[in-house]
Enzyme design. Structure first.
Site, short mmCIF file in Angstrom:
data_model
loop_
_atom_site.label_atom_id
_atom_site.label_comp_id
_atom_site.label_asym_id
_atom_site.label_seq_id
_atom_site.Cartn_x
_atom_site.Cartn_y
_atom_site.Cartn_z
N ARG A 162 0.96 -1.17 -0.42
CA ARG A 162 0.23 -0.20 0.24
C ARG A 162 0.96 0.80 -0.59
O ARG A 162 0.75 1.96 1.55
CB ARG A 162 -1.06 0.09 0.82
CG ARG A 162 -1.57 -1.19 1.38
CD ARG A 162 -2.91 -0.98 0.38
NE ARG A 162 -3.85 -2.03 0.46
CZ ARG A 162 -4.16 -3.54 0.22
NH1 ARG A 162 -3.17 -3.77 -0.29
NH2 ARG A 162 -4.75 -4.14 0.31
N SER A 232 -10.36 -1.31 4.06
CA SER A 232 -8.93 -1.59 5.58
C SER A 232 -9.12 -0.33 6.11
O SER A 232 -8.19 0.97 4.87
CB SER A 232 -8.50 -2.42 4.73
OG SER A 232 -8.53 -2.99 4.51
N GLU A 327 -4.16 2.44 7.20
CA GLU A 327 -3.91 2.48 5.77
C GLU A 327 -4.60 4.31 4.69
O GLU A 327 -4.12 4.84 3.20
CB GLU A 327 -4.95 1.55 5.22
CG GLU A 327 -4.43 1.29 3.41
CD GLU A 327 -5.09 -0.07 3.18
OE1 GLU A 327 -5.71 -1.17 3.30
OE2 GLU A 327 -6.05 0.04 1.88
N1 EPU Z 1 -9.87 -11.92 10.61
C1 EPU Z 1 -10.51 -11.96 12.30
N2 EPU Z 1 -11.60 -11.77 12.30
C2 EPU Z 1 -12.46 -11.02 11.11
C3 EPU Z 1 -12.22 -11.19 10.12
C4 EPU Z 1 -11.25 -11.76 9.60
O1 EPU Z 1 -9.19 -12.95 12.51
O2 EPU Z 1 -13.68 -11.14 12.06
C5 EPU Z 1 -8.75 -12.14 10.01
C6 EPU Z 1 -8.62 -14.03 10.02
O3 EPU Z 1 -7.71 -14.87 10.38
C7 EPU Z 1 -8.53 -14.02 8.31
C8 EPU Z 1 -7.50 -12.52 7.80
O4 EPU Z 1 -8.25 -11.71 9.30
O5 EPU Z 1 -7.95 -14.78 7.64
C9 EPU Z 1 -7.60 -11.99 7.07
O6 EPU Z 1 -9.03 -11.63 6.62
P1 EPU Z 1 -9.30 -10.98 5.13
O7 EPU Z 1 -8.90 -11.91 4.22
O8 EPU Z 1 -10.85 -10.86 4.90
O9 EPU Z 1 -8.29 -9.84 4.60
P2 EPU Z 1 -7.55 -8.56 5.33
O10 EPU Z 1 -5.93 -8.85 5.27
O11 EPU Z 1 -8.29 -8.67 6.77
C10 EPU Z 1 -6.82 -7.42 3.01
C11 EPU Z 1 -6.83 -6.49 2.56
C12 EPU Z 1 -7.78 -5.99 1.71
C13 EPU Z 1 -8.16 -7.39 0.72
C14 EPU Z 1 -8.08 -8.44 1.62
C15 EPU Z 1 -8.17 -9.65 0.67
C16 EPU Z 1 -5.15 -5.11 4.14
C17 EPU Z 1 -5.18 -4.00 4.77
N3 EPU Z 1 -6.45 -4.95 3.40
O12 EPU Z 1 -7.35 -7.60 4.36
O13 EPU Z 1 -7.60 -4.96 1.24
O14 EPU Z 1 -9.49 -7.37 0.08
O15 EPU Z 1 -6.96 -8.53 2.18
O16 EPU Z 1 -6.99 -9.80 -0.25
O17 EPU Z 1 -4.32 -5.60 3.67
C18 EPU Z 1 -8.45 -2.35 1.37
O18 EPU Z 1 -7.09 -3.04 1.57
O19 EPU Z 1 -9.09 -1.54 1.64
C19 EPU Z 1 -9.24 -3.76 1.47
C20 EPU Z 1 -10.72 -4.44 1.72
#
Ligand code: EPU
Length: 331
Positions: A162, A232, A327
Site C-alpha cells: 500500500r 480497510s 491505511e
Molecule cells: N479475521 C479475524 N476476524 C474477523 C475477520 C478476519 O480474525 O472478523 C482474520 C482471519 O484470520 C482472516 C484474516 O483476518 O484470515 C485476514 O482477513 P481477510 O482475508 O478478510 O483479509 P485482510 O488481511 O483483513 C486484506 C486487505 C484487503 C483485501 C483482503 C483480501 C489490507 C489492509 N487489507 O484484508 O484490502 O481485500 O486482504 O486480499 O491489506 C483494503 O485495502 O481496503 C482492502 C479491503
C-alpha cells in the site's frame, strides 16, 4: 475544465463525510491540469479519485482536483501479452470488467476494489494475492513544480505494501496521468489466497475468477454506495521475528503470513482479540464482518471516525504492543 466553489464533498468520498471544499475542479487533459496548477498556485491542493481511501477530517480550505480523463487503449501486443494504457480517472473496476471480458489475465483478483486508475498506482492497491505493482508496466506523471511529463517504470515507482513514490515524503510531487498495465493472454493463476481456489472449477476463466472474488468481497466488506467506509482502515502490521515468536508463545492460534521482511499479522485478528469488534463512537462503528473496516453507520462525523480509530489503536497497542498504522489517509 469545470471549477466549482464551496461544494459539498459528501458524494466525493466513500465514507460519506458531509464536509465542504472551497474549490472543486475537474481536468480533462494534462494542459488543463497545468492551467489549474498555475491558476491556483497559492492554494493548497488535494488530488482525489473516488475518495475511497481517505477521510476528510474537516472542511477543506483549498482546491480538490479530480481527473475526468477516463479512456483506455491497447498500446502494445506480443504473442503472450497486451499492454493497456489507462487514464487516471477511469474507474478501476470498469477497466477490470472489460479486461476479463477480453479474457486477459492479471487484474481479475483486484475486482471490485473501489477507486480509479490513478489511485491504484499511488496506493498500490491489492487483494487476494495480487497487487497493482504486479501488473503495472509504467506510469506517466506530470511533475507539479515544472509541468513536465515523465514516464516512470515499475522500479521508479518504489512500490511497497500500500505504498509508492507517490505517497509519503514525495506526495504532491507528481500527478498520475496514465497507468500502463501488462496483461497476459494466457491464464496465469493466483488462487492460493483464502477460499479462492476452493470455490472455482479447474482452469477458470478470468471472468469466473472475477465473479468469485466479487462474491467473497460482498460477503466480507460493506457495499460501496450503501454503507459508508473506506475499506480497510488499517494496514496489516509486519512484525520482526522476536516479536512474532513472543506473541506466538502467548497466542498459539494467532494467524500469520511469512514475508520477506518479517511476519504479517492480520489486523482484523488483533482487533477482534482486543475486543474491538463491538466498538462504536457516535455514528461510526467497527464493521461486524470485518473489524479492519470502520463504517459510517449513521451520520458519522470525522471526529467520530477518528476517535473510534484511536480507540482501536489503543486497545491493540495495550494488548499486543503493536502500533496499527492507518491505511486511510487523513486530509
Ligand atoms: N479475521 C479475524 N476476524 C474477523 C475477520 C478476519 O480474525 O472478523 C482474520 C482471519 O484470520 C482472516 C484474516 O483476518 O484470515 C485476514 O482477513 P481477510 O482475508 O478478510 O483479509 P485482510 O488481511 O483483513 C486484506 C486487505 C484487503 C483485501 C483482503 C483480501 C489490507 C489492509 N487489507 O484484508 O484490502 O481485500 O486482504 O486480499 O491489506 C483494503 O485495502 O481496503 C482492502 C479491503
Amino acid at each position: 475544465m469545470q471549477i466549482e466553489e464551496n461544494i459539498s464533498l459528501q458524494r466525493h468520498n466513500t465514507f460519506g463525510m458531509d464536509v465542504r471544499a472551497r474549490y472543486w475542479a475537474e481536468y480533462g487533459s494534462a494542459d488543463e491540469l497545468k492551467e489549474l496548477l498555475s491558476q491556483y498556485a497559492d492554494v493548497q491542493k488535494c488530488f482525489i479519485g473516488q475518495g475511497s481511501n481517505l477521510l476528510f477530517t474537516k472542511d477543506y480550505d483549498g482546491i480538490v482536483l479530480h481527473s475526468s480523463m477516463a479512456r483506455a487503449k491497447a498500446v502494445r501486443e506480443t504473442s503472450d501479452e497486451v499492454y493497456i494504457e489507462a487514464q487516471s480517472g477511469l474507474v478501476m473496476d470498469d477497466l477490470i470488467a472489460q479486461l476479463c471480458d477480453m479474457n486477459l489475465y492479471g487484474m481479475e483478483n483486484l475486482s471490485h476494489i473501489p477507486g480509479e486508475v490513478g489511485a491504484s498506482a499511488v496506493q498500490n492497491v491489492g487483494a487476494y494475492g495480487v497487487e497493482a505493482k504486479d501488473v503495472i508496466s509504467q506510469v506517466d506523471v506530470l511533475e507539479t513544480a515544472t509541468g513536465e511529463i515523465h514516464t516512470l517504470n515499475n522500479q521508479d515507482c518504489k512500490f511497497g505494501y500500500r505504498d509508492s513514490v507517490f505517497k509519503g515524503e514525495q506526495a504532491g510531487k507528481y500527478v498520475v496521468l496514465n497507468v500502463t498495465f501488462r496483461l497476459s493472454k494466457k491464464a496465469v493463476y493466483k488462487l492460493d489466497y483464502g477460499q479462492l481456489r476452493d470455490v472455482l472449477p479447474a482452469a477458470p476463466s478470468a471472468s469466473a475468477i472475477r465473479n468469485a472474488v466479487i462474491a467473497i468481497r460482498q460477503s466480507k466488506l460493506p457495499e460501496v454506495g450503501q454503507t459508508g467506509s473506506a475499506g480497510s482502515f488499517f494496514k496489516n502490521p509486519i512484525v520482526d521475528k522476536a516479536t512474532y515468536e513472543h506473541l506466538r508463545t502467548k497466542y498459539a492460534s494467532m494467524p500469520s503470513y511469512t514475508q520477506a521482511d518479517g511476519y504479517k499479522i492480520p489486523a482484523a485478528w488483533l482487533i477482534e482479540q482486543a475486543g474491538g469488534k463491538s466498538l462504536s463512537m457516535g455514528g461510526a462503528a467497527v464493521y461486524e464482518k470485518q473489524p479492519l473496516v470502520i463504517i459510517n453507520r449513521h451520520n458519522a462525523t470525522p471526529e467520530d471516525v477518528m476517535r473510534l480509530a484511536k480507540m482501536i489503536q489503543d486497545r491493540v497497542e495495550e494488548q499486543f504492543g503493536i502500533n496499527l498504522q492507518r491505511e486511510v489517509i487523513y486530509i
